[in-house]
Scaffold this motif. Structure first.
Motif, mmCIF file in Angstrom:
data_model
loop_
_atom_site.group_PDB
_atom_site.id
_atom_site.type_symbol
_atom_site.label_atom_id
_atom_site.label_comp_id
_atom_site.label_asym_id
_atom_site.label_seq_id
_atom_site.Cartn_x
_atom_site.Cartn_y
_atom_site.Cartn_z
ATOM 1 N N ALA A 60 19.983 31.717 -40.607
ATOM 2 C CA ALA A 60 20.166 32.978 -40.210
ATOM 3 C C ALA A 60 20.178 34.142 -41.345
ATOM 4 C CB ALA A 60 21.231 33.272 -39.082
ATOM 5 N N ALA A 61 20.776 33.732 -42.350
ATOM 6 C CA ALA A 61 20.938 34.454 -43.426
ATOM 7 C C ALA A 61 19.735 34.653 -44.140
ATOM 8 C CB ALA A 61 22.143 34.090 -44.293
ATOM 9 N N ALA A 62 19.050 33.599 -44.273
ATOM 10 C CA ALA A 62 17.747 33.434 -44.776
ATOM 11 C C ALA A 62 16.755 34.591 -44.166
ATOM 12 C CB ALA A 62 17.157 32.165 -44.951
ATOM 13 N N LEU A 63 16.881 34.340 -42.960
ATOM 14 C CA LEU A 63 16.086 35.363 -41.880
ATOM 15 C C LEU A 63 16.262 36.604 -42.051
ATOM 16 C CD1 LEU A 63 14.133 35.623 -39.695
ATOM 17 C CD2 LEU A 63 15.897 35.537 -38.007
ATOM 18 N N GLN A 64 17.497 36.926 -42.206
ATOM 19 C CA GLN A 64 17.760 38.388 -42.652
ATOM 20 C C GLN A 64 17.169 38.934 -43.828
ATOM 21 O OE1 GLN A 64 21.815 39.479 -43.249
ATOM 22 N NE2 GLN A 64 21.647 41.489 -42.746
ATOM 23 N N THR A 65 17.457 38.117 -44.931
ATOM 24 C CA THR A 65 16.911 38.330 -46.038
ATOM 25 C C THR A 65 15.313 38.659 -46.192
ATOM 26 O OG1 THR A 65 18.605 37.055 -47.262
ATOM 27 C CG2 THR A 65 16.748 37.633 -48.746
ATOM 28 N N ALA A 66 14.676 37.681 -45.530
ATOM 29 C CA ALA A 66 13.328 37.685 -45.503
ATOM 30 C C ALA A 66 12.849 38.927 -44.651
ATOM 31 C CB ALA A 66 12.946 36.572 -44.578
ATOM 32 N N VAL A 67 13.631 39.174 -43.385
ATOM 33 C CA VAL A 67 13.148 40.401 -42.631
ATOM 34 C C VAL A 67 13.361 41.915 -43.431
ATOM 35 C CG1 VAL A 67 13.949 41.860 -40.526
ATOM 36 C CG2 VAL A 67 13.743 39.235 -40.485
ATOM 37 N N ASP A 68 14.474 41.925 -44.088
ATOM 38 C CA ASP A 68 14.769 43.093 -44.959
ATOM 39 C C ASP A 68 13.650 43.264 -45.781
ATOM 40 O OD1 ASP A 68 16.937 43.573 -43.535
ATOM 41 O OD2 ASP A 68 18.565 42.789 -44.858
ATOM 42 N N ALA A 69 13.425 42.142 -46.411
ATOM 43 C CA ALA A 69 12.248 42.199 -47.602
ATOM 44 C C ALA A 69 10.806 42.806 -46.872
ATOM 45 C CB ALA A 69 11.939 40.803 -48.214
ATOM 46 N N PHE A 70 10.681 42.266 -45.584
ATOM 47 C CA PHE A 70 9.636 42.593 -44.884
ATOM 48 C C PHE A 70 9.702 44.051 -44.520
ATOM 49 C CE2 PHE A 70 7.748 42.932 -40.596
ATOM 50 C CZ PHE A 70 6.174 43.055 -41.102
ATOM 51 N N VAL A 71 10.514 44.487 -44.039
ATOM 52 C CA VAL A 71 10.636 45.932 -43.630
ATOM 53 C C VAL A 71 10.747 46.904 -44.810
ATOM 54 C CG1 VAL A 71 11.803 45.476 -41.483
ATOM 55 C CG2 VAL A 71 13.077 46.005 -43.398
ATOM 56 N N ALA A 72 11.174 46.398 -45.837
ATOM 57 C CA ALA A 72 10.966 47.182 -47.256
ATOM 58 C C ALA A 72 9.865 47.477 -47.767
ATOM 59 C CB ALA A 72 12.259 46.493 -48.083
ATOM 60 N N GLY A 73 9.138 46.228 -47.594
ATOM 61 C CA GLY A 73 7.509 46.458 -48.226
ATOM 62 C C GLY A 73 6.833 45.514 -47.197
ATOM 63 N N PRO A 74 6.273 46.046 -46.201
ATOM 64 C CA PRO A 74 5.431 45.475 -44.963
ATOM 65 C C PRO A 74 4.089 44.912 -45.643
ATOM 66 C CG PRO A 74 6.396 47.433 -44.225
ATOM 67 C CD PRO A 74 6.748 47.451 -45.614
ATOM 68 N N TRP A 86 11.962 32.872 -39.588
ATOM 69 C CA TRP A 86 12.385 33.233 -38.129
ATOM 70 C C TRP A 86 12.084 31.547 -37.430
ATOM 71 C CZ3 TRP A 86 9.981 31.891 -33.411
ATOM 72 C CH2 TRP A 86 10.634 32.197 -32.341
ATOM 73 N N VAL A 87 10.796 31.033 -37.749
ATOM 74 C CA VAL A 87 10.616 29.779 -37.281
ATOM 75 C C VAL A 87 11.757 28.852 -37.568
ATOM 76 C CG1 VAL A 87 9.040 27.586 -37.103
ATOM 77 C CG2 VAL A 87 8.328 30.068 -37.134
ATOM 78 N N GLU A 88 12.210 28.792 -38.741
ATOM 79 C CA GLU A 88 13.056 28.008 -39.310
ATOM 80 C C GLU A 88 14.442 28.017 -38.648
ATOM 81 O OE1 GLU A 88 12.942 25.348 -41.314
ATOM 82 O OE2 GLU A 88 10.826 25.726 -41.330
ATOM 83 N N ALA A 89 14.728 29.375 -38.497
ATOM 84 C CA ALA A 89 16.095 29.798 -37.775
ATOM 85 C C ALA A 89 16.141 29.424 -36.209
ATOM 86 C CB ALA A 89 16.257 31.295 -37.942
ATOM 87 N N ALA A 90 14.901 29.740 -35.547
ATOM 88 C CA ALA A 90 14.851 29.499 -34.342
ATOM 89 C C ALA A 90 14.868 27.822 -34.066
ATOM 90 C CB ALA A 90 13.481 29.957 -33.910
ATOM 91 N N THR A 91 14.121 27.210 -34.887
ATOM 92 C CA THR A 91 14.013 25.639 -34.682
ATOM 93 C C THR A 91 15.527 25.272 -34.970
ATOM 94 O OG1 THR A 91 11.882 25.552 -35.762
ATOM 95 C CG2 THR A 91 13.220 23.349 -35.652
ATOM 96 N N GLN A 92 16.327 25.899 -35.798
ATOM 97 C CA GLN A 92 17.749 25.162 -35.886
ATOM 98 C C GLN A 92 18.839 25.733 -34.873
ATOM 99 O OE1 GLN A 92 18.984 23.289 -37.979
ATOM 100 N NE2 GLN A 92 20.938 23.322 -37.186
ATOM 101 N N TRP A 93 18.227 26.941 -34.320
ATOM 102 C CA TRP A 93 19.137 27.307 -33.031
ATOM 103 C C TRP A 93 18.921 26.140 -31.938
ATOM 104 C CZ3 TRP A 93 23.079 29.567 -31.781
ATOM 105 C CH2 TRP A 93 23.284 29.973 -30.564
ATOM 106 N N GLU A 94 17.536 25.986 -31.690
ATOM 107 C CA GLU A 94 17.028 24.880 -30.705
ATOM 108 C C GLU A 94 17.866 23.558 -30.929
ATOM 109 O OE1 GLU A 94 16.077 25.980 -27.932
ATOM 110 O OE2 GLU A 94 15.740 28.004 -28.553
ATOM 111 N N ARG A 95 17.612 23.228 -32.180
ATOM 112 C CA ARG A 95 18.626 21.852 -32.507
ATOM 113 C C ARG A 95 19.890 21.953 -31.916
ATOM 114 N NH1 ARG A 95 16.173 21.862 -38.022
ATOM 115 N NH2 ARG A 95 14.406 20.720 -37.602
ATOM 116 N N LEU A 96 20.480 23.117 -32.179
ATOM 117 C CA LEU A 96 21.896 23.355 -32.014
ATOM 118 C C LEU A 96 22.056 23.425 -30.357
ATOM 119 C CD1 LEU A 96 24.599 24.020 -33.558
ATOM 120 C CD2 LEU A 96 23.881 26.441 -33.357
ATOM 121 N N SER A 97 21.129 23.694 -29.636
ATOM 122 C CA SER A 97 21.236 24.247 -28.318
ATOM 123 C C SER A 97 22.075 23.126 -27.285
ATOM 124 C CB SER A 97 19.975 24.726 -27.536
ATOM 125 O OG SER A 97 19.510 23.788 -26.398
ATOM 126 N N ALA A 98 21.447 21.777 -27.654
ATOM 127 C CA ALA A 98 22.577 20.730 -27.055
ATOM 128 C C ALA A 98 23.758 20.603 -27.561
ATOM 129 C CB ALA A 98 21.543 19.428 -27.140
#
Lengths: 384, 489
Positions: A60-74, A86-98
């Motif tokens: 999630a932290a990596a995602l925030q960093t990447a999103v902030d970079a994206f909005v700062a310089g799309p 986002w894919v990495e974070a979502a994948t880890q979240w789904e791993r966590l889901s069970a």
């Protein structure tokens, strides 16, 4: 006469002790069962559940960093980096889901991180606001306007008319909006905050839900609560895999009241990012981790001490085989689930059936052999 | 002091209790002829036990209803569900709003307490039975043996002089011996048939489902290691069967009674600690007290030396008379005799039903644990562990369109759990699915169900024929259901 009744009972006890001495479980096996159950809860806590939450917080932290970079310089590069994060974070979240056994202290956080589908109409309405968009603003919104699914929409779609993944140019054009940028950044920050809270509450030094998870082995009438929580979560996730992730988009599982009812690719879990297959398999990874405890003492070991079998083989082995079969069936659907919806109905039915076999063994055989009552009633991950 | 009728072959051993009361115990010295039996049944008896049981039953039922209200189960079980499952012939029972249901539950509390007090006991009891049974009829998935027991016992007590003793400001009067005997027989049948239900290979040979349930409780503090003893499931299975089959007979025996009750108390306490079965253990702890005789209660109260119990101690303050008038004969005559005779006949019918209904499962082919035919109302208390999952497949023949229905979309988790293992509920849910489709224009869909069930730890397997269109078959209330897969589960 006054002693007859106690004597009869005593005799029946003695008789059965003798019978069992000749046939049945041995005491050593039963003692081993208690030890294995304790070890299983400890290993699941230390080797599976705890690390999974820590890992998600990192993603999630990596995602925030990447999103902030994206909005700062799309641009195409920052967009690709944000999408990948986002894919990495979502994948880890789904791993966590069970594994994300509803946290005793933060049960609602799961809805705040990932309730899908996103209400894109309402999100677009929000983006017209004149208010300052920050984490506090996001916190005031409902679950279907925040979390990972909203970020998927913002990072992979160009507006509510999008039918699938938009082109990079279209996404970049849409992201020129200051409100869109601010909302993406705030939602990412909110996800990080929630992920950190969850990691904290599960950590030994924080809320120590891990300790509670282990201790739930010896809390009198709630002693089975950890085993019960595991099995209930497994059943709920598996039911979602079958009916929601596969059945509904393929038009197999549907209610008569629903309009249309035909296969609908937009009903897959990630219609914009189109990584539903990957997320499906991440869910199976999560189930697998509970069974094997990543190579330590897992549910399969505990089931062995109960002599639990299915189809003539150990129930743990059968369970892993069904998880594998479901993964193979989904893997054979093609490159993406989104594309398979309209083109491979036979494969969709096969995957749905394979998930049904898995559901049967989890919800029926596993629950029964562990003496667990299936009591889940929420619809985590499905609002439609 | 009343004496049994003369001219019979019955020799009654009256047991003076030192207070003028007479114990109901009689010993038969000669063959029991019809006349002797009649005399024995109508022998005027001390009503103290009826009064005590009335108070205990009322208090426990009031507490049970309060617990129900406290836990707010009413809304979750009976108001929130989208649909419900009906007992045969009771689909007409109206569903209440949350407020009405609360009112019904509070009515239960008031009626149970009113019954316990004793004035207008029959009216209070009737109100309690109606309100209690109404709630139980709302959804058959909530069936519990002890709920049925309460309704059945309540119905029986409506025919008995439960207000013959311990009613404030009123004298007691003697009652025919059969009235107390009827209560004892009813309670005894519950125990006995619970034992008969355990005469099953799963219970006696495989020690199931206790092997599963005890293994799931092996981590309990203090007793966990005991439960984890390898032989414990077999010991508890056999002891449970012996207990259920024999305890009523031992409770009936005067000398064995205190010991038998102590064992029964321990048994029910253990089931409360080990298994989540609500107030059932407490109901049975109270019910089993009915076997004690009046003089035994008086003996106990004399030793408690409580001034509040003085009126119970010796019957001096409230003499045992006929209808509160000591000048009357205790022998019923005229209209009273007819009324008593009518009540006796109805009680005989009820007890005969209680004797026959639990046996009906023998008329059905296959394993009753699996088919559940003849399973309810037969005191099959905690003898099977079943888990199931049902998938409903719908087809519109006109268009060949197909749907898979997710039961959890319109059933509560509790309803779904119960539905998935009981064929008649599966049939009812199929009718509900058909109605949903009819409501949106599909007039004649087919509904099939693929139901996998695990019984007592065996591999799950199909419970019913998945090819049968459940909308094209009827509900089998009495005859065997042809679409259940039978045989060895």
């Amino acid at each position: 006469m006054r002693w007859t009744f106690p004597l009869v009972l005593l005799l029946s006890f003695g008789l059965t002790v003798g019978l069992v001495a000749c046939d049945g479980d041995t005491q050593a096996a039963v003692d081993d069962r208690a030890a294995v159950r304790t070890a299983m809860l400890a290993d699941l806590a230390n080797n599976v559940i705890g690390p999974a939450h820590t890992q998600f917080a990192a993603e999630a932290a990596a995602l925030q960093t990447a999103v902030d970079a994206f909005v700062a310089g799309p641009n195409a590069t920052t967009l690709a980096a944000a999408q990948s994060a986002w894919v990495e974070a979502a994948t880890q979240w789904e791993r966590l889901s069970a594994l994300n056994l509803p946290s005793i202290q933060f049960g609602l956080y799961h809805n705040r991180i990932s309730i899908w589908p996103t209400d894109v109409f309402e999100v677009e309405q929000l983006l017209t606001t004149d208010d300052a968009i920050d984490v506090a603003f996001v916190n005031r919104q409902g679950s279907n306007k925040r979390g990972l699914p909203v970020l998927e929409y913002l990072l992979f779609a160009d507006g509510m008319e999008a039918q699938g993944r938009a082109s990079d140019d279209a996404i970049l054009a849409a992201m020129q909006s200051a409100n869109r940028q601010a909302y993406a950044s705030a939602v990412a920050a909110d996800v990080v905050a929630k992920a950190n809270d969850l990691a904290e509450v599960w950590s030994r030094d924080g809320g120590d839900e891990l300790g509670m998870f282990e201790a739930a082995d010896s809390e009198g009438r709630n002693l089975q609560s950890s085993v019960s929580r595991i099995v209930n979560e497994m059943a709920m996730v598996t039911e979602d895999l079958r009916y929601v992730l596969l059945g509904r988009p393929f038009g197999i599982a549907r209610n008569p009241e629903e309009p249309g009812g035909a296969p609908d690719a937009m009903r897959v879990q990630t219609p914009y990012a189109q990584v539903s297959k990957q997320l499906f398999e991440a869910n199976l990874d999560g189930l697998r981790a509970l069974v094997t405890a990543n190579g330590s003492t897992g549910l399969d070991d505990y089931l062995d001490t109960l002599d639990a079998t299915f189809g003539g083989q150990p129930l743990g082995t059968a369970l892993l085989a069904e998880i594998d079969a479901a993964e193979i069936a989904v893997d054979q659907l093609g490159s993406t689930l989104f594309d398979a919806i309209g083109t491979n109905p036979t494969g969709g039915q096969a995957a749905h059936d394979a998930a049904g076999d898995l559901l049967r063994i989890v919800k029926v055989d596993l629950a029964n052999q562990l003496g667990v009552s299936i009591t889940f009633s929420d619809n985590d991950g499905d609002s439609g | 002091m009343s004496m049994p009728g003369s001219g019979t072959e019955l020799q009654t051993a009256l047991r003076p209790t030192g207070d003028g009361a007479v114990s109901a115990v009689a010993s038969v010295r000669s063959p029991l002829t019809a006349n002797a039996l009649r005399e024995r049944l109508i022998k005027p008896s001390d009503p103290l036990v009826l009064g005590l049981f009335r108070i205990a039953f009322g208090v426990v039922m009031a507490l049970s209803a309060l617990r129900f209200l406290w836990l707010d189960w009413g809304a979750a079980l009976y108001v929130e569900p989208v649909t419900r499952f009906a007992y045969p012939g009771f689909g007409w029972v109206p569903r209440p709003s949350a407020a009405v249901l609360d009112a019904v539950l509070w009515t239960q509390v008031a009626a149970a307490l009113g019954f316990a007090v004793g004035r207008g006991a029959k009216a209070w009891l009737a109100l309690f039975v109606v309100s209690f049974t109404y709630v139980e009829l709302l959804d058959a998935t909530t069936y519990l043996n002890h709920y049925y027991f309460v309704s059945a016992l309540g119905l029986l007590m409506l025919l008995l002089p439960m207000n013959a003793a311990l009613v404030p400001g009123r004298a007691s009067w003697r009652v025919p011996a059969w009235t107390l005997g009827a209560l004892r027989v009813h309670v005894g049948l519950v125990y006995f048939f619970a034992g008969v239900a355990k005469l099953h290979p799963d219970w006696l040979i495989d020690a199931q489902p206790l092997r599963i349930w005890l293994a799931a409780r092996g981590g309990m503090p203090v007793i966990g290691p005991v439960l984890d003893l390898a032989w414990m499931p077999w010991a508890m299975s056999w002891a449970g069967a012996v207990f259920d089959l024999s305890v009523a007979f031992f409770l009936w025996n005067r000398r064995a009674r205190p010991w038998a009750y102590a064992v029964a108390f321990a048994f029910h306490a253990a089931t409360y600690v080990l298994f989540n079965i609500g107030v059932f253990p407490f109901v049975m702890m109270v019910a089993a007290l009915v076997f004690f005789e009046a003089d035994q209660w008086r003996w106990l109260f004399a030793r408690l030396r409580s001034p509040r119990l003085t009126h119970l101690n010796g019957g001096q303050a409230v003499p045992l008379t006929n209808e509160g008038d000591s000048s009357k004969s205790v022998a019923p005559t005229g209209a009273e005799a007819m009324r008593t005779g009518g009540a006796f006949a109805l009680v005989a019918v009820l007890l005969t039903l209680q004797l026959v209904v639990p046996l009906r499962h023998w008329l059905y082919p296959g394993d009753r644990f699996w088919t559940e035919e003849g399973y309810r109302f037969a005191w099959h208390v905690m003898v099977a562990s079943k888990t199931g999952h049902a998938t409903f497949l719908v087809r519109d023949p006109a268009t060949d369109r197909r749907w898979t229905i997710l039961p959890s979309d319109d059933l509560t988790a509790f309803q779904e759990k119960e539905m998935a293992v009981q064929p008649d509920f599966i049939w009812q849910y199929a009718q509900h699915v058909e109605r949903r489709f009819q409501a949106v224009g599909y007039d004649d869909v087919e509904v099939r169900a693929e139901v996998y069930v695990n019984l007592n730890g065996r591999d799950s397997r199909l419970l019913i024929d998945p090819d049968v269109d459940l909308t094209a078959v009827g509900r089998h209330v009495v005859t065997p259901t042809p679409w259940i897969y039978r045989g060895d589960p």
